[in-house]
Design a protein around this motif. Structure first.
Motif, short mmCIF file in Angstrom:
data_model
loop_
_atom_site.label_atom_id
_atom_site.label_comp_id
_atom_site.label_asym_id
_atom_site.label_seq_id
_atom_site.Cartn_x
_atom_site.Cartn_y
_atom_site.Cartn_z
N GLY A 261 29.66 36.35 39.31
CA GLY A 261 30.86 35.98 40.05
C GLY A 261 31.78 37.18 40.18
O GLY A 261 31.83 38.02 39.28
N GLU A 262 32.50 37.25 41.28
CA GLU A 262 33.44 38.35 41.47
C GLU A 262 34.46 37.95 42.53
O GLU A 262 34.19 37.11 43.39
CB GLU A 262 32.72 39.63 41.91
N ARG A 263 35.63 38.56 42.44
CA ARG A 263 36.64 38.39 43.50
C ARG A 263 36.35 39.42 44.59
O ARG A 263 36.29 40.61 44.34
CB ARG A 263 38.04 38.57 42.95
N LEU A 264 36.20 38.92 45.81
CA LEU A 264 35.92 39.80 46.95
C LEU A 264 37.18 40.20 47.69
O LEU A 264 37.26 41.32 48.21
CB LEU A 264 34.95 39.11 47.92
N ILE A 265 38.14 39.28 47.78
CA ILE A 265 39.40 39.58 48.49
C ILE A 265 40.55 39.04 47.66
O ILE A 265 40.56 37.86 47.28
CB ILE A 265 39.41 38.96 49.90
N PHE A 266 41.53 39.89 47.41
CA PHE A 266 42.65 39.54 46.55
C PHE A 266 43.97 39.70 47.30
O PHE A 266 44.81 40.51 46.94
CB PHE A 266 42.62 40.40 45.29
N GLN B 123 44.17 46.51 21.83
CA GLN B 123 43.96 46.76 23.24
C GLN B 123 45.04 46.02 24.04
O GLN B 123 45.38 44.88 23.72
CB GLN B 123 42.59 46.27 23.72
N SER B 124 45.55 46.68 25.06
CA SER B 124 46.46 46.05 26.02
C SER B 124 45.80 46.13 27.38
O SER B 124 45.70 47.20 27.98
CB SER B 124 47.82 46.76 26.02
N ARG B 125 45.35 45.00 27.88
CA ARG B 125 44.45 44.98 29.02
C ARG B 125 45.05 44.24 30.22
O ARG B 125 46.03 43.50 30.08
CB ARG B 125 43.12 44.29 28.63
N GLY B 126 44.42 44.43 31.35
CA GLY B 126 44.77 43.71 32.57
C GLY B 126 43.57 42.91 33.06
O GLY B 126 42.68 42.58 32.28
N PRO B 127 43.52 42.61 34.35
CA PRO B 127 42.42 41.82 34.87
C PRO B 127 41.16 42.65 35.06
O PRO B 127 41.17 43.89 34.91
CB PRO B 127 42.95 41.34 36.23
N SER B 128 40.07 41.98 35.39
CA SER B 128 38.81 42.66 35.69
C SER B 128 38.99 43.58 36.90
O SER B 128 39.88 43.38 37.73
CB SER B 128 37.73 41.62 35.98
N PRO B 129 38.13 44.60 37.03
CA PRO B 129 38.30 45.59 38.11
C PRO B 129 38.24 45.01 39.52
O PRO B 129 38.72 45.65 40.45
CB PRO B 129 37.13 46.55 37.87
N ASP B 130 37.67 43.81 39.67
CA ASP B 130 37.62 43.22 41.01
C ASP B 130 38.95 42.58 41.40
O ASP B 130 39.06 41.98 42.48
CB ASP B 130 36.49 42.20 41.12
N HIS B 131 39.97 42.72 40.54
CA HIS B 131 41.33 42.26 40.85
C HIS B 131 42.26 43.48 40.88
O HIS B 131 43.03 43.72 39.96
CB HIS B 131 41.82 41.28 39.79
#
Length: 466
Positions: free
Chosen positions: A153-158, A438-446
């Motif tokens: 699964g992945e985000r294609l358009i954000f 760790q201080s993280r954000g969203p996956s790279p597809d976001h």
């Protein structure tokens, strides 16, 4: 010397035979965010409309003086009122002095009155522009994710991050989950879906099924009728929303896909967002690295993303808690499908559950907090920070020295600095040291658009509590 075509200008001339463009002006000194390419123009930033090319302030209680009436009579008939934009109309945004800023699509029913798409006077808002940006967005994902992972699964358009405000598209295996958040895009809906299908195939992830939706809250804020919502849903294809759920079925409201090497299901019809939380996918995997041999409590587990990753990584016991019965049913189905027997799920309110476990002197080696958005508007930030503090202090109460705290916020209006300061306050009040691993954000597809800081919304902190 001619001015650069993208620079602000008061020249609104159009070729012969074409009508003058629809225009809106900002109130004085309200144009600066849009010069920085922020795409959201709220109704409160727009000046009152008056004559074409200008504005006037309506005041029914005031009457023209005798001198004003004499001046108007001498000047001759007034220009006709400016044409009022309608839903989906392309509108030129000008500053208060009439200098050109950007071009967007209008929605008279929304507080977010104008969404900006073009900051160049040479770029029209047309089908070609959307096709180009869709192709660019999906191509951007191939920079971080190979195209041969078709079952993932992945985000294609954000939306704003891909310069297509109001459109979100996630891919689950061979199914596109399309969510419209802007009513101004609905007239182009079928075309946009076709362009996404073409671009997905071009970039190595062909899709056969489509679910199209607009959620109830968005419909209310954007002024979308129930009939229009039904029309949006009719754009779905290859999906039957009435059949029983069967893993791997090609005609069901549930889609199965690979999520961090786990087989996961998402509910296309009633699931939150587009069905799953792809933004947390990398965080699920990273947090799981700390869970081996630990007893884990996952608060707001939804369909089990953190919980199942922890179980697969070797946690001795995992308890997932959520208030949604349907989400927990899906989480249990996911656990069964992956033969994870050391995980169980319980229905409860997150605050009540943590309080009750504290009263019973329960202890966990790790607590995961992934609550829903607490701040939907700037005015709610203070209340949201209080809620986050309460939740995190309750989690700290269940952790022994050396315990792991994974705490998240998906509230875009809560900054990372505010979230970390909240943790400072929680540690102070509980007299515990919180050490961030760790201080993280969203996956790279976001991705995040720097011009729209709201797109940098997700915070995920992995910490040790002493």
């Amino acid at each position: 010397m001619n001015s650069h075509p993208d620079q602000p200008s008061s020249d609104l001339s159009t070729p012969a035979g074409q009508s003058q463009p629809l225009t809106l002006r900002t109130k004085p000194n309200r144009h600066f965010p849009f010069l920085s390419r922020h795409p959201w123009v709220l109704a409160t930033a727009i000046a009152d409309r008056g004559k074409k090319g200008g504005e006037r302030r309506a005041d029914a209680s005031s009457k023209p003086s005798a001198g004003e009436r004499e001046f108007v009579a001498a000047a001759g008939p007034a220009d006709p009122p400016a044409e009022t934009p309608e839903l989906g109309d392309a509108v030129e945004l000008l500053d208060h002095d009439g200098n050109w800023i950007a071009r967007g699509l209008y929605n008279p029913a929304s507080r977010l009155r104008l969404r900006l798409y073009s900051f160049s006077r040479n770029e029209a808002i047309d089908d070609a522009m959307f096709a180009r940006r869709i192709d660019e967005a999906i191509g951007r994902r191939r920079l971080t994710t190979p195209s041969n992972l078709r079952e993932t699964g992945e985000r294609l358009i954000f939306s704003e991050s891909d310069r297509i405000s109001g459109l979100i598209v996630d891919r689950y295996a061979d199914c596109l989950s399309v969510q419209f958040t802007a009513a101004a895009l609905l007239s182009r809906g079928p075309l946009l879906i076709e362009q996404v299908l073409q671009a997905a195939s071009k970039h190595g992830t062909p899709c056969q099924r489509v679910i199209s939706r607009i959620d109830a809250a968005t419909a209310r804020h954007e002024g979308v009728t129930s009939g229009r919502v039904a029309e949006v849903e009719s754009w779905s294809r290859g999906i039957s929303l009435d059949q029983a759920v069967v893993p791997g079925s090609q005609e069901s409201d549930t889609v199965w896909y690979q999520h961090n090497e786990l087989k996961m299901a998402i509910d296309l019809r009633d699931g939150q967002k587009t069905g799953g939380y792809l933004d947390q996918q990398a965080n699920h995997a990273e947090a799981a690295r700390y869970m081996e041999g630990r007893r884990v409590l996952d608060i707001c587990t939804y369909t089990g993303g953190f919980a199942l990753a922890a179980a697969r990584a070797g946690a001795s016991e995992v308890i997932g808690v959520d208030s949604s019965e349907k989400a927990l049913e899906m989480a249990q189905r996911n656990a069964t499908e992956n033969s994870l027997t050391q995980v169980s799920f319980q229905r409860a309110d997150c605050f009540d559950d943590l309080k009750a476990r504290r009263a019973e002197n329960e202890s966990f080696d790790a607590v995961i907090l992934d609550p829903p958005r607490f701040a939907g508007a700037r005015r709610q930030v203070d209340a949201a920070l209080r809620a986050y503090a309460r939740l995190n202090m309750s989690a700290i109460d269940l952790l022994p020295p050396g315990g792991i705290l994974v705490t998240c916020s998906c509230s875009g209006h809560v900054s990372r600095a505010d979230f970390l300061n909240m943790l400072v306050d929680a540690g102070r009040k509980r007299q515990r040291d919180i050490i961030i691993l760790q201080s993280r954000g969203p996956s790279p597809d976001h991705p995040c658009a720097v011009s729209c800081p709201e797109s940098d919304y997700l915070k995920c902190v992995i910490a040790q509590v002493q």
